[in-house]
Write a protein that holds these residues in place. Structure first.
Motif, mmCIF file in Angstrom:
data_model
loop_
_atom_site.group_PDB
_atom_site.id
_atom_site.type_symbol
_atom_site.label_atom_id
_atom_site.label_comp_id
_atom_site.label_asym_id
_atom_site.label_seq_id
_atom_site.Cartn_x
_atom_site.Cartn_y
_atom_site.Cartn_z
ATOM 1 N N UNK A 101 -3.818 -6.380 -26.789
ATOM 2 C CA UNK A 101 -3.516 -5.376 -27.815
ATOM 3 C C UNK A 101 -4.410 -5.562 -29.041
ATOM 4 N N UNK A 102 -4.766 -6.816 -29.300
ATOM 5 C CA UNK A 102 -5.613 -7.111 -30.466
ATOM 6 C C UNK A 102 -7.099 -6.866 -30.180
ATOM 7 N N UNK A 103 -7.407 -6.415 -28.943
ATOM 8 C CA UNK A 103 -8.800 -6.104 -28.624
ATOM 9 C C UNK A 103 -9.596 -7.277 -28.092
ATOM 10 N N UNK A 104 -8.909 -8.370 -27.776
ATOM 11 C CA UNK A 104 -9.605 -9.514 -27.164
ATOM 12 C C UNK A 104 -9.807 -9.188 -25.693
ATOM 13 N N UNK A 105 -10.989 -9.524 -25.153
ATOM 14 C CA UNK A 105 -11.259 -9.219 -23.750
ATOM 15 C C UNK A 105 -11.039 -10.477 -22.926
ATOM 16 N N UNK A 106 -10.320 -10.327 -21.805
ATOM 17 C CA UNK A 106 -10.111 -11.465 -20.911
ATOM 18 C C UNK A 106 -11.135 -11.427 -19.784
ATOM 19 N N UNK A 107 -11.835 -12.494 -19.561
ATOM 20 C CA UNK A 107 -12.719 -12.630 -18.400
ATOM 21 C C UNK A 107 -11.941 -13.454 -17.377
ATOM 22 N N UNK A 108 -11.436 -12.806 -16.347
ATOM 23 C CA UNK A 108 -10.625 -13.498 -15.361
ATOM 24 C C UNK A 108 -9.177 -13.522 -15.804
ATOM 25 N N UNK A 109 -8.360 -14.524 -15.356
ATOM 26 C CA UNK A 109 -8.808 -15.662 -14.564
ATOM 27 C C UNK A 109 -8.986 -15.296 -13.093
ATOM 28 N N UNK A 110 -9.605 -16.201 -12.352
ATOM 29 C CA UNK A 110 -9.765 -16.020 -10.926
ATOM 30 C C UNK A 110 -8.596 -16.649 -10.180
ATOM 31 N N UNK A 111 -8.626 -16.475 -8.874
ATOM 32 C CA UNK A 111 -7.554 -16.990 -8.027
ATOM 33 C C UNK A 111 -8.168 -18.029 -7.095
ATOM 34 N N UNK A 112 -7.436 -19.092 -6.800
ATOM 35 C CA UNK A 112 -7.972 -20.063 -5.842
ATOM 36 C C UNK A 112 -7.361 -21.421 -6.056
ATOM 37 N N UNK A 113 -7.998 -22.438 -5.461
ATOM 38 C CA UNK A 113 -7.425 -23.778 -5.562
ATOM 39 C C UNK A 113 -7.699 -24.334 -6.952
ATOM 40 N N UNK A 114 -6.759 -25.126 -7.448
ATOM 41 C CA UNK A 114 -6.833 -25.615 -8.818
ATOM 42 C C UNK A 114 -6.916 -27.136 -8.837
ATOM 43 N N UNK A 115 -7.382 -27.662 -9.968
ATOM 44 C CA UNK A 115 -7.609 -29.099 -10.072
ATOM 45 C C UNK A 115 -6.327 -29.890 -9.781
#
Ligand code: C5P
Length: 406
Positions: A145-159
């Motif tokens: 809403x504040x105009x911040x753009x999200x890149x992702x997140x992606x999906x997959x195995x995590x640390x």
């Protein structure tokens, strides 16, 4: 050098994905960006400031009270000339801080203090449960809403060993997202369907007929359309190109499969661009088994059947409202100007992009001529992504006029 001259503030917060930020920093530099790294204290537990300094070639800042800033105003000095701020990785806690306007460490402080014209992008990186937690999602909604753009997140195995949404995008994907963020959103809200590459028509299970199309132009167009804000579906023949980030790709082999995939997805599309070099004929008597050589040396007798013209089939679905706007490609070997104009009329489409086939197949650059109802326009020789961006803006201009008319 897609980011030549761009000044990027790269913010790192605490997360294992800091290891990807090192690669990201290098990749941004390779694209011509100058990168100013700012890290939170938590980020320094995952990667050293010295590494980031070496990769960015600039001093790394961690602290508002850094004595290297003579005026003690790191939050102002670091943002006034920036073209964008990218927080990668962005932890759940840092998203909370951004959503609430916290300013209690240098990175959050400079985000709050950035001039309004400097975009803020975040690449979330966290465990799937943290990402899906309602509190995190509330913060995500606030950031959007504040105009911040999200890149992702992606999906997959995590640390942590779990699997799901929350993985930080890979460095190359983040670079693509950042490059896209600087493009004009001339196709925002539009759906675009593109065919690309060659088709492969089987003769038997191990042989077939194909052509020299590399798919580069179609893939460049898919990327350019997505950069321009469109939702893009790419129906692709067999090529060895990576899928542009954010593009939905459907792989096919034969012209018939390409036809079926296109017709299944054409409803609701605003633009259809047929870039694929579709085989005009298929082998009608393809063998289920590998064809053997015969003792007398007689070659197999292949019979051919004509494939459906996908572009014509899509053009046939165009509704009263005029959608989808159909764009064809024509690869000729001579007399492009006459053949192009005639082909546009014959195919019954508003825009045809003509090129000389053997000068473009497999090449990284090209020159094209656009044919429409008003005549023709030459787009000078350029790399295929540059041409694709020009084409996207030409298409956007034309559909804008069309929407006004309908
Ligand atoms: O007639 P020609 O093959 O030169 O037309 C090229 C244009 O038509 C391209 O846009 C190509 O993708 C499209 N086409 C098609 N289906 C075919 C043959 C061509 O969509 N069977």
């Amino acid at each position: 050098m897609e980011l030549k001259g761009k000044r990027i503030v790269l913010g790192l917060t605490g997360g294992v994905a800091c290891y990807k930020a090192a690669e990201l920093c290098r990749a941004l530099g390779k694209q011509g960006a100058s990168v100013q790294v700012v890290m939170t204290e938590a980020a320094t537990h995952f990667i050293g400031a010295v590494t980031m300094q070496a990769l960015s070639g600039q001093p790394v800042y961690l602290d508002q009270w850094d004595a290297r800033m003579a005026n003690n105003m790191a939050h102002i000095d670091l943002t006034r000339n920036a073209d964008a701020i990218l927080i990668a990785p962005c932890s759940a806690d840092f998203m909370r801080k951004l959503a609430h306007g916290a300013a209690d460490d240098l990175l959050s402080l400079l985000c709050v203090a950035r001039p309004r014209h400097v975009p803020l992008h975040v690449a979330p990186a966290m465990n799937v449960e943290m990402w899906e937690n309602p509190a995190t999602q509330r913060n995500v909604a606030q950031l959007l809403e504040d105009g911040v753009k999200l890149f992702g997140p992606g999906c997959g195995s995590q640390a942590c060993g779990e699997t799901g949404l929350g993985r930080m995008l890979e460095a190359e994907e983040l670079v693509e997202e950042l490059i896209a963020s600087f493009q004009h959103k001339v196709l925002a809200g539009r759906r675009v369907l593109i065919t690309a590459g060659p088709t492969f028509e089987p003769i038997d299970p191990v042989r077939g007929i194909t052509n020299l199309s590399s798919g580069k132009m179609g893939y460049a167009l898919a990327r350019a359309a997505r950069e321009a804000g469109a939702e893009v579906t790419l129906v692709s023949g067999p090529v060895s190109l990576p899928t542009p980030h954010g593009v939905r790709r459907i792989d096919v082999l034969t012209a018939q499969q390409m036809h079926d995939a296109v017709m299944a997805g054409v409803e609701g599309q605003h633009v259809f661009i047929g870039v694929a070099a579709v085989a005009d004929w298929r082998v009608a008597n393809a063998s289920d088994q590998k064809i053997k050589k015969t003792a007398d040396g007689a070659p197999p007798q292949l019979e051919f059947a004509q494939n459906a013209d996908i572009l014509a089939a899509v053009a046939g679905t165009v509704s009263l409202s005029g959608w989808p706007y159909c764009v064809g490609f024509a690869a000729e070997s001579e007399q492009l100007e006459q053949y192009g104009a005639a082909k546009r009329e014959k195919k019954g489409i508003p825009l045809l992009v003509g090129n000389i086939g053997h000068q473009t197949f497999g090449q990284d650059d090209n020159t094209v001529i656009l044919f429409d109802e008003n005549g023709h326009t030459v787009l000078e020789r350029a790399d295929k992504l540059t041409l694709a961006r020009q084409l996207v803006s030409e298409i956007a201009k034309r559909i804008e006029q069309r929407s006004l008319l309908t």
